[in-house]
Write a protein that holds these residues in place. Sequence first.
Motif, short mmCIF file in Angstrom:
data_model
loop_
_atom_site.label_atom_id
_atom_site.label_comp_id
_atom_site.label_asym_id
_atom_site.label_seq_id
_atom_site.Cartn_x
_atom_site.Cartn_y
_atom_site.Cartn_z
N ILE A 152 0.86 -1.17 0.00
CA ILE A 152 0.00 0.00 0.00
C ILE A 152 0.90 1.23 0.00
CG2 ILE A 152 -1.67 1.31 1.37
CD1 ILE A 152 -2.40 -1.72 2.37
N TRP B 249 -3.87 6.17 1.03
CA TRP B 249 -3.82 4.71 1.05
C TRP B 249 -4.13 4.27 -0.38
CZ3 TRP B 249 -3.87 1.35 5.52
CH2 TRP B 249 -4.25 0.03 5.28
N THR C 143 -3.68 1.44 -3.43
CA THR C 143 -3.30 0.09 -3.80
C THR C 143 -4.13 -0.40 -4.98
OG1 THR C 143 -2.95 -2.15 -2.95
CG2 THR C 143 -4.83 -0.96 -2.04
N MET C 144 -3.50 -1.06 -5.90
CA MET C 144 -4.18 -1.61 -7.07
C MET C 144 -5.00 -0.58 -7.82
SD MET C 144 -5.08 -5.46 -6.02
CE MET C 144 -5.25 -5.88 -7.73
#
Lengths: 138, 106
Positions: free
Chosen positions: A63, A80, A82-83
């Motif tokens: 992250i 935050w 992520t992906m």
Amino acid sequence: MTPTETHTVVIEREMPYPAEKVWRALTQQALVKEWLMDNDFQAVAGHKFKFRSQPVQGWDGIIDSEVVVVEPNKKLSYTWSTMGMASLVVFTLAASNGGTKVRMEHSGFRSDKDAAYKGATYGWQKFIGNLERVVAGL
Amino acid sequence: MRTAPDALFKSLADPTRRAIFERLSRKGEQTVRALTEHARVSQPAVSKHLGVLRRAGLVRARHKGRETHYTAQPKALVPLVDWMREYSQFWHERFDRLEDLLKRMD
């Protein structure tokens, strides 16, 4: 499903400890690792860092984050990401019944890329908001 | 945290694809040409995006004459919605651990 459930995760708990102690748990690398994830966090606004957890199939376990707000013993927030999905985590500490009320809000799920589609900001939040009606009927 | 549904997540990580999918969900069946009129990208690019969405199970293609018509398959989103819900569970668990840690700290 209500919008709150999909857009924002809010957790609020009273903890029988002073805010200073909770703050340490939220900001010292070794302590953060114990309850949240391995990290190279520093309580400095603008500091970029990573949370790392065990990779699993389909997710590298990483992250990417950046510290946004640091108000010692009061407020901490970081991004935050992520992906391909970016969001924001905000911790707020307030004195309560001799202890501390700890509030965590994880919100604003949106894409970290710009839309190439006409007429709208097709962020994740809007996308999921729009699809709630669709998904509610599933 | 459990894994995100990989193909589904990747296909929706692109905002243009999300917008195409959303349009199909809202408007019902559409041709590539109709979808291209609302995109800032070329028809081949829209076709390519539709291919990705199709492989993730998010759209279905139907050939009619020279044109291909696409429809959204919203049921394919269920794993994504589940994954979002899991964030709630994730943070509750981490808060339990935080309280546990505070108990042990000086």
